[in-house]
Motif scaffolding. Sequence first.
Motif, short mmCIF file in Angstrom:
data_model
loop_
_atom_site.label_atom_id
_atom_site.label_comp_id
_atom_site.label_asym_id
_atom_site.label_seq_id
_atom_site.Cartn_x
_atom_site.Cartn_y
_atom_site.Cartn_z
N PHE A 270 0.85 -1.19 0.00
CA PHE A 270 0.00 0.00 0.00
C PHE A 270 0.89 1.24 0.00
N TYR A 271 0.68 2.12 -0.97
CA TYR A 271 1.62 3.22 -1.19
C TYR A 271 1.60 4.26 -0.09
N TYR A 275 7.61 4.33 4.82
CA TYR A 275 8.74 3.85 4.01
C TYR A 275 9.71 3.03 4.88
N ASP A 276 10.12 1.89 4.34
CA ASP A 276 11.11 1.04 5.01
C ASP A 276 12.00 0.41 3.94
N PRO A 277 13.25 0.83 3.85
CA PRO A 277 14.12 0.32 2.78
C PRO A 277 14.40 -1.17 2.88
N SER A 278 14.16 -1.76 4.07
CA SER A 278 14.41 -3.20 4.19
C SER A 278 13.31 -4.04 3.55
N CYS A 279 12.19 -3.41 3.24
CA CYS A 279 11.09 -4.13 2.59
C CYS A 279 11.27 -4.09 1.07
N TYR A 281 10.21 -3.66 -2.93
CA TYR A 281 9.48 -2.58 -3.60
C TYR A 281 7.98 -2.76 -3.41
N PRO A 282 7.24 -1.72 -3.05
CA PRO A 282 7.61 -0.29 -3.02
C PRO A 282 8.20 0.16 -1.68
N HIS A 283 8.82 -0.75 -0.92
CA HIS A 283 9.52 -0.40 0.32
C HIS A 283 8.59 0.24 1.35
N LYS A 284 7.47 -0.39 1.58
CA LYS A 284 6.50 0.11 2.56
C LYS A 284 6.29 -0.94 3.64
N ILE A 285 5.95 -0.45 4.86
CA ILE A 285 5.71 -1.36 5.98
C ILE A 285 4.47 -0.93 6.73
N HIS A 286 3.67 -1.91 7.12
CA HIS A 286 2.50 -1.67 7.97
C HIS A 286 2.98 -1.80 9.40
N THR A 287 2.94 -0.69 10.16
CA THR A 287 3.63 -0.61 11.45
C THR A 287 2.83 -1.14 12.63
N GLY A 288 1.68 -1.69 12.39
CA GLY A 288 0.87 -2.26 13.47
C GLY A 288 -0.05 -3.33 12.91
#
Length: 378
Positions: A270-271, A275-279, A281-288
Motif C-alpha cells: 500500500f503506497y 517507508y522502510d528500505p528493508s522491505c 518494492y515499493p519499500h512500505k511497511i505496515h507498522t501495526g
Amino acid sequence: MSAVYCYPGDPPAVYQACLAYNAGIGQQVNNQNQLSSIQRQISDTVAQINAIDAMIANLNRQIAAQKALIKQTQDAIDELSRQIRFGEASMIRLQARVAIRDQLLNQRLRFVDSHGTVNYMQLVLTSSSMNQLLNRLVGAQEVTRSDNKLITELQVEHVEMLDANQILDNQRGEVMALLQQQRAIQADMEKNLAAQAAALAYEQQLQVQLQAKYAQVQAERAAIDAQVAQLYLQYAAQAQAAGGGNGAFQWPEPACGYGCITQGFGCSTFYLEVYDPSCPYPHKIHTGIDIAGPNGTTIVAGDTGVAYLYPGSIGYGNLLVIIHGHGYSTYYGHTGQIIARGTVIALEGSTGNSTGPHLHFEIRVNNMWKDPCIWLGC
C-alpha cells in the motif's frame, strides 16, 4: 542496555530521568568506542610483538649461520697454516740444496780460476799416446758437461725457490684475507646481538603497556556500567510511578477477537504506508495491526499509562498515544491524563487514511514499532 525514546510530554521527573539515562548510555557508547580503539591498538601492539619475535628468531638463525661460517673460516685458516708450515719446511730443504750446489760451483770456479780453462792443444802435446789423448779429451768434455749441468740445475733450483716464496706469499695473503673476513663476521654477529637485545627490551616494554591499557579500560568500563545501571534504575522508578505500565498488554478490542485482524504487521504494497528500505518494492511497511470490528466498537487501553490525543493526525486520523513507561507506548487514535489498563479510551471509527471502520493498533518500544502479536499472541 540501550537508549530509550524520551517523550517530551512525559511528566518532568520521568523525562529528565530518561534524558539522564540516555546520557549515561552515551557515555557507555563513548567508552565502548574508546575500548574498541584501545583494542585495535592492543591488536597492533600484539602484531608488533609478533613481528619482533619473528625478528628475534631470524637474528638467532643469522647468528647460528655466522658461527658456522666463523668455524669454516677458522678451519680454512688452520689448513693454510699447515700448508705454510709445510712450505716453510720445503723452503728450508731447498735452501740447503742450493747452498750445497753453491759450494760445489764455487769450488769448481776456484779450480778453474787457479788452473785456467782446459787447453786442448796442451792436452795433445802432453799426451804420450793416442789412448791417453782420447781419455784426457773425454775427461775434459765430462768436466765441461758437469759444469754446465751444475749451473743449469742451480738456475732451476733458484727459480723453484722464488716460485715457492711467491706461493708462500700468496698463501699468507689468503690467510690475511680470511682473518679480515672473520673479523667482519664477528662484528656483524655483535651488531645482531645488540639488535636482539634492543628488540627484547622493546618487547618487554610493549607487554607492560599492553597490561596497563587493559587494566585501565577494564576499570573505566566497570565504573561506567555501574553508573548506567544506577541511572536505569532511577529512570525505571520514575517511569513506573508516572506511567505505571509493565509491558504486559491486553487485547484492545475485547468485543472483537483475533478473527477481526484484517492486516498484520510487516511489509506492505500500500503506497500510503511508512517507508522502510528493508522491505521489497515499493519499500512500505505496515507498522501495526488493523482490527476491523463494527463501527463504534469499544477500544480499551492495552496497558496503564499517560494518554495523549492528537485529533486529525495525518494518516492516523484521531490518534491516541499512551506512554506506559520503560520505553513502551501504544498508538490508537483522549487527553493528557493517567488511564488504567482496560479503560475504555475510544470507539472504533474510520478517520485518516482508512477504507472502513477499524482500529490501527501499534506497540512501540523505544519509539520503534514492533509486531503487537508478539505480546498479544495473535
